[in-house]
Design a protein around this motif. Sequence first.
Motif, PDB file in Angstrom:
ATOM      1  N   ILE A  14       0.795  -1.368  -0.010  1.00 44.36           N
ATOM      2  CA  ILE A  14       0.000   0.088  -0.014  1.00 44.36           C
ATOM      3  C   ILE A  14       0.820   1.280   0.174  1.00 44.36           C
ATOM      4  N   GLU A  61       1.458   2.036  -3.652  1.00 45.78           N
ATOM      5  CA  GLU A  61       0.623   2.731  -4.264  1.00 45.78           C
ATOM      6  C   GLU A  61       0.563   4.251  -3.912  1.00 45.78           C
ATOM      7  N   SER A 113      -6.048   4.348  -1.817  1.00 46.20           N
ATOM      8  CA  SER A 113      -6.098   3.026  -1.375  1.00 46.20           C
ATOM      9  C   SER A 113      -7.253   2.786  -0.446  1.00 46.20           C
ATOM     10  N   ALA A 168      -3.071   3.268   3.890  1.00 44.70           N
ATOM     11  CA  ALA A 168      -4.289   3.552   2.848  1.00 44.70           C
ATOM     12  C   ALA A 168      -5.192   4.586   3.572  1.00 44.70           C
TER      13      ALA A 168
END
Length: 521
Positions: free
Chosen positions: A90, A93, A100, A136
């Motif tokens: 994550i 990302e 996310s 996230a």
Amino acid sequence: MSRLAAWVLGAWLAMVPAASEASQARYALLVGAHKGNADEPRLYFAGRDAERLREVLVTLGDFPQENVAVLTDPSADRLRTALARMNARIREEVAHDRSSVLLVFYSGHADAESLHLGGTLLPWEELRNLTSGSSAAARLLVVDACRSGQATRVKGTKLAAPFALPPDVESHGLPEGFAILSSSAAGESAQESDTLQGSFFTHHLVAALRGVADTSADGLVSLAEAYQYAADRTVASTVATMGGVQHPTYLYELKGRSELVLTRPGRNQGLAAVRLEDAGQYYFRQGGRDGPMVLEAGISREARTARLVPGTYFVQHRLPDRLREARVVAEEGKPLALSHVSWSVVELDQLVRKGGGGRSVWTLSGWGGGAASLLEGYPFVPAGAVQVSLDTEALTLDAQVELARVGFTEERFERRLTSAAVRAGARKVFDVGRFSLSGGVRVGATYVDQRFFGRTAPRNWQVVPQLDTLLRADLHLPRGFFVGGEVGVRASRVRVLPASEREVVRTPVAPMFSVGTGLRW
């Protein structure tokens, strides 16, 4: 839980940017732990809970298969490692400016301090920190902490405090963008069901994500909609269980106005659309009557559309006074409206005899008919009766009160025979479509009063023991009404005083019949 609370939960999503859902990276770590501590019984369906949730997140929730990890019976260290690796992905990302979502799900044993993972412990605070500390934008932790005892499993030789959200969460608050759902409140144990082959809360959560919870009819299921449906259905399903009613709870950090969309059942993704239009409780079993239950949906007013894997299903639609059953084939790309299905109807008393009524069924009925007279010299005796019956899985129990009177005049000499009877008995019932056929016995006693008018003669009375054997057929009508007919023979023990003035006992066996109507509830 109040509807206001659910609306507030729907506004949760602290840090979700305005990026499109298509650019959102979604990750899920799903844990099913059958084994707890050494003194805790093994759970049967924790792994199945995780697999069911995985299937609906991948097919309807935009969670790529490679981003969903299912751990069955992991140790505490293995769970830590898996969550740390997912958090590392994550972070990559985030480094590429992608929004996310992280969903962590646990089904297994737990208490107020830690999760129980095959003899190892993972403290609640550590799991919370690993989840809430993820990069996230939105983090969701779902804990369905089960104890296990018969069809509804609430066992355990040692009753430690059940899992509950710790008080320090409420006192210190939650990080932004973090929400927690728990399948039960403090002091309650979550439960799993042999009938559902899963835990109550997860079973209803998966049904919600399949589209049953889409109250706004926009083809999307939000966190608020899914939680509200799962919570309501869990409470309703556990009211009569051995473990007691189970109240799901939640905590969240409220920021922003966006709603977290968990699934998109309105899109055609290789699944079959099943339209549920009539109110009631729906049960879908895969393949046939004895197949695994894949969906339970409660519909009150608004119609819903559920998404299922194409295939054959045995569907039951439970209404207050009856059950409807049908075998359907759900095909991809062909919406299936259950309102157009040809149903077979099982009345509530028939359902009880099948072992699925869940409560007693009572019947009040009135009957008219008659039998041959107990005493010589009288014609056929008409009678009227009121009967109360109780349907059970094994037998139908009857209690009856009957009144009869007959008289005639011969050469200005009137004879009158009056009787009142109380009887009780049992019948074995066999259901054939809308008909119920039964046979049984009744025992009782009849008070017989014989009087004479127009001539001096003594009044005669006696109490007559009786035994009935009978056959009966009922035709079920709408709204719980029925009509029926009954034939049989009645054996009586009668004392008579013939001309010899010496009393004798006779046991006449006489035919009888009656027709009636009644109402079941």
